[in-house]
Enzyme design. Sequence first.
Site, PDB file in Angstrom:
ATOM      1  N   GLN A 170      16.112   6.595  24.475  1.00 47.30           N
ATOM      2  CA  GLN A 170      17.125   5.586  24.168  1.00 47.30           C
ATOM      3  C   GLN A 170      17.409   4.898  25.501  1.00 47.30           C
ATOM      4  OE1 GLN A 170      18.695   4.036  21.661  1.00 47.30           O
ATOM      5  NE2 GLN A 170      19.737   2.884  23.250  1.00 47.30           N
ATOM      6  N   GLN A 172      18.639   1.570  26.160  1.00 48.70           N
ATOM      7  CA  GLN A 172      19.823   0.730  26.322  1.00 48.70           C
ATOM      8  C   GLN A 172      21.025   1.608  26.629  1.00 48.70           C
ATOM      9  OE1 GLN A 172      21.070  -1.567  22.874  1.00 48.70           O
ATOM     10  NE2 GLN A 172      22.059  -3.115  24.102  1.00 48.70           N
ATOM     11  N   PRO A 297      21.601   9.321  18.755  1.00 52.35           N
ATOM     12  CA  PRO A 297      23.027   9.076  18.966  1.00 52.35           C
ATOM     13  C   PRO A 297      23.551   7.779  18.344  1.00 52.35           C
ATOM     14  CG  PRO A 297      21.806   8.586  20.976  1.00 52.35           C
ATOM     15  CD  PRO A 297      20.822   9.191  20.005  1.00 52.35           C
ATOM     16  N   PHE A 298      22.660   6.912  17.880  1.00 52.64           N
ATOM     17  CA  PHE A 298      23.102   5.644  17.293  1.00 52.64           C
ATOM     18  C   PHE A 298      22.681   5.553  15.836  1.00 52.64           C
ATOM     19  CE2 PHE A 298      22.770   4.607  21.860  1.00 52.64           C
ATOM     20  CZ  PHE A 298      24.099   4.286  22.063  1.00 52.64           C
ATOM     21  N   GLY A 300      21.187   2.664  14.805  1.00 47.79           N
ATOM     22  CA  GLY A 300      19.882   2.059  14.979  1.00 47.79           C
ATOM     23  C   GLY A 300      19.750   1.460  16.357  1.00 47.79           C
ATOM     24  N   MET A 301      18.519   1.282  16.780  1.00 45.67           N
ATOM     25  CA  MET A 301      18.230   0.638  18.059  1.00 45.67           C
ATOM     26  C   MET A 301      17.063  -0.311  17.850  1.00 45.67           C
ATOM     27  SD  MET A 301      18.872   0.211  21.243  1.00 45.67           S
ATOM     28  CE  MET A 301      17.939  -1.039  22.129  1.00 45.67           C
ATOM     29  N   ASP A 407      28.204   1.456  29.013  1.00 45.06           N
ATOM     30  CA  ASP A 407      28.550   2.045  27.729  1.00 45.06           C
ATOM     31  C   ASP A 407      30.021   1.783  27.371  1.00 45.06           C
ATOM     32  OD1 ASP A 407      27.337   3.656  25.680  1.00 45.06           O
ATOM     33  OD2 ASP A 407      28.828   5.175  26.180  1.00 45.06           O
ATOM     34  N   TYR A 415      31.049  -6.612  19.039  1.00 41.73           N
ATOM     35  CA  TYR A 415      30.474  -6.733  17.699  1.00 41.73           C
ATOM     36  C   TYR A 415      31.325  -7.630  16.800  1.00 41.73           C
ATOM     37  CZ  TYR A 415      27.324  -2.813  18.728  1.00 41.73           C
ATOM     38  OH  TYR A 415      26.345  -2.015  19.257  1.00 41.73           O
ATOM     39  N   ARG A 588      25.007  11.392  15.702  1.00 38.32           N
ATOM     40  CA  ARG A 588      25.358   9.960  15.738  1.00 38.32           C
ATOM     41  C   ARG A 588      26.797   9.804  16.202  1.00 38.32           C
ATOM     42  NH1 ARG A 588      24.920   6.041  10.437  1.00 38.32           N
ATOM     43  NH2 ARG A 588      25.572   4.120  11.458  1.00 38.32           N
ATOM     44  N   LYS A 590      28.962   7.477  16.412  1.00 34.02           N
ATOM     45  CA  LYS A 590      29.954   6.800  15.572  1.00 34.02           C
ATOM     46  C   LYS A 590      30.653   7.779  14.611  1.00 34.02           C
ATOM     47  CE  LYS A 590      29.551   4.216  11.592  1.00 34.02           C
ATOM     48  NZ  LYS A 590      28.962   3.246  10.694  1.00 34.02           N
TER      49      LYS A 590
HETATM   50  N1  BES Z   1      21.782  -2.139  20.312  1.00 38.14           N
HETATM   51  C1  BES Z   1      22.701  -1.390  19.551  1.00 38.14           C
HETATM   52  C2  BES Z   1      22.852   0.020  20.018  1.00 38.14           C
HETATM   53  C3  BES Z   1      23.285   0.172  21.463  1.00 38.14           C
HETATM   54  C4  BES Z   1      24.207  -0.672  22.047  1.00 38.14           C
HETATM   55  C5  BES Z   1      22.755   1.184  22.221  1.00 38.14           C
HETATM   56  C6  BES Z   1      24.571  -0.516  23.381  1.00 38.14           C
HETATM   57  C7  BES Z   1      23.127   1.353  23.546  1.00 38.14           C
HETATM   58  C8  BES Z   1      24.034   0.490  24.133  1.00 38.14           C
HETATM   59  C9  BES Z   1      22.349  -1.396  18.068  1.00 38.14           C
HETATM   60  O1  BES Z   1      21.829  -2.607  17.634  1.00 38.14           O
HETATM   61  C10 BES Z   1      23.602  -1.199  17.291  1.00 38.14           C
HETATM   62  O2  BES Z   1      24.476  -2.007  17.412  1.00 38.14           O
HETATM   63  N2  BES Z   1      23.675  -0.140  16.496  1.00 38.14           N
HETATM   64  C11 BES Z   1      24.811   0.152  15.644  1.00 38.14           C
HETATM   65  C12 BES Z   1      24.527  -0.253  14.245  1.00 38.14           C
HETATM   66  C13 BES Z   1      25.191  -1.420  13.711  1.00 38.14           C
HETATM   67  C14 BES Z   1      24.937  -1.641  12.248  1.00 38.14           C
HETATM   68  C15 BES Z   1      26.490  -1.871  14.196  1.00 38.14           C
HETATM   69  C16 BES Z   1      25.008   1.647  15.624  1.00 38.14           C
HETATM   70  O3  BES Z   1      24.158   2.366  16.131  1.00 38.14           O
HETATM   71  O4  BES Z   1      25.999   2.092  15.072  1.00 38.14           O
HETATM   72 ZN    ZN Z   2      23.318  -4.130  17.573  1.00 36.70          ZN
END
Ligand code: BES
Ligand code: ZN
Length: 638
Positions: A170, A172, A297-298, A300-301, A407, A415, A588, A590
């Site tokens: 990962q 980013q 941990p996310f 999606g990426m 981070d 968002y 994950r 979140k």
């Molecule tokens: N690019 C992000 C994940 C990210 C952001 C990783 C910053 C590391 C640093 C990815 O596109 C994202 O936003 N994922 C969200 C999903 C989304 C539907 C809001 C997630 O993982 O919850």
């Molecule tokens: Zn995103």
Amino acid sequence: MKSLFSAGRWSTGLLGLCALAACGGADEPQESDSNSSAKAERIRAMNQVTDHHSYARPDEARITHLDWSASVDFETRTITGTAAYAIETADDAERIVFDTHGLAIAGVTVDGQEADFTLGEERPFIGRPLTISLHPGAERVAIQYTSSPDANALLWVEAQGDRAPFLFTQSQAILARTWIPVQDSPGIRFSYDAKVRVPQGLMAMMSAENPTETSADGVYSFRMAQPIPAYLLALAVGEVEYRSVGERCAVYATPDLIDKAAYEFAEMEELLLAAEGLYGPYAWERYDLLILPAAFPFGGMENPRLTFATPTIIAGDRSLVSLVAHELAHSWSGNLVTNATWDDFWLNEGFTVYFEQRIMEAVYGRDVSEMLATLSYQGLVDEVDAISDLNPDDTHLKLHLQGRDPDDGMTAIAYDKGYFFLRLMENTVGRERFDAWLASYFEEYAFKGMDTERFVDYLKRTLLADEADLAAVRLDEWIYGPGLPDNCPRVASPRIERVDAVLTGWEDGSLATADLPWNDWVYQERYRFLSNIADDTSAERMAELDATWGIGRTGNNEVLFAWMEQSIRSGYTPTYPRLEAFLIEVGRRKFLTPLYRAMKEADQMDMALDIYGKARPGYHSVATGTMDALLDWNEADS
Ligand code: BES
Ligand code: ZN
């Protein structure tokens, strides 16, 4: 060793002088022109923005192509390899600087000759600069290195029973440098070729052209022809199968999940066609999806050509595909037009949430996308409340993350405030104009970096050239000001309003549990209901809900998550075994953050620490970083 600068010194030459509009150099094509004045112009353009999270000095020397050869060792949990770069230098360049974090550097060559290098002092988050001396006209730099077993980007998932081991990266925001020496700044792009050796029987995949079968010898070749920033470098290794779900789309997943994944994401190609219909041709040829172990941990990426995703979006009924729409949208906002620094993160994520909603509207209809927008609004209002007390500046779209972990900027502000800002502009100028503008923005800045100031300038010259529109939007308040301006668009979702009315009725006793329209609701409605139940709802009422509607047995992880969080707050103990199993399996963030926080706030710290102690070894560094702080976890005490 010649001309080594101290670690903290950033190039300042043209920075203050270069007015945004005047400095059109970055508009120049970045690809394949050998013309030296174009090169000089391009290099000058790299000087426009300072990325506080990278040691690279692209105005002096920067990478343009990577040839990576590496081998992946699950025993030692290391990657050993050579990163060879084609470089482009200013005429008087005496050095090139790379980012590294925890890498052991074995040797460096410049144009095939051994070269001097130094590793500077380590700084928190950003690691150490690797500075390599260059001779005039140097063209190629090769770095031999080994990563550390606790490299922050990497998660080594152990084999278990008949489940093979798995590795994923990962990168980013600034973790690529923990597994490869690179100029790890989102404004610096390069194409790549790679040759990777992994244990026999495992498949390797990258953010590149990918194999569809496991190789006999464990060796794989990759090619990414389009230039990408380092945070989009990605690698995964595991026992994975490939299943096509459309002309340009496929899923990759472990054998136990491949059938479920193929069903769940059968509509990917439709999303892709809808996205292209909105904002122009897809630039990356294929769009595939890799389902990772649950420790990812996310959600999606957006790794180019191959989105990495959590298996928690497999619900059995295709109800969580908006996450795929989101990562797909990044193929334009982020991967094509890229935030120049992490202070400009909203340019990636705000645009992507907007684009995601438009894809969802196009494919599933306005009432579905408006439910999502309502949930996004609620999340935003809560986040603004939470952050305003701690650090009000973090509620600005444009961030100031110098000296901090990028981070920290990963909040609902980028968002959802970003989303509502774009929605406000859409409302102001009308959808037709807005869509045409957005398509041309992606086209004009494809494969380039974009920072907030430059974007504002562009907006004022294009979409908001009309004084009245500009005044109506109140751009400065949105971008450089706190909280949510009062011209924030309102979302109307009659379906969500009905849920709220039902909840009120259920809470005041006028509506019996058996009369809830639970089975008529889709997941967004169920989620809204559960996440808005009063904190002090009794365990008895939770038991009644559970007995009547079998909520604890849901296959939808968003609904399950909301249910578990409320169970903690209500002290509804029958959910706890499920909660513990979930937290051990799923990494994950979140989900983890609110669940551990709920335990903490419900005076259940013993349970939180007990579960965390068992689960922590399986989590990625991104998750442990947040949870350690939340739970005051100290490795040494455990
Ligand atoms: N690019 C992000 C994940 C990210 C952001 C990783 C910053 C590391 C640093 C990815 O596109 C994202 O936003 N994922 C969200 C999903 C989304 C539907 C809001 C997630 O993982 O919850
Ligand atoms: Zn995103």
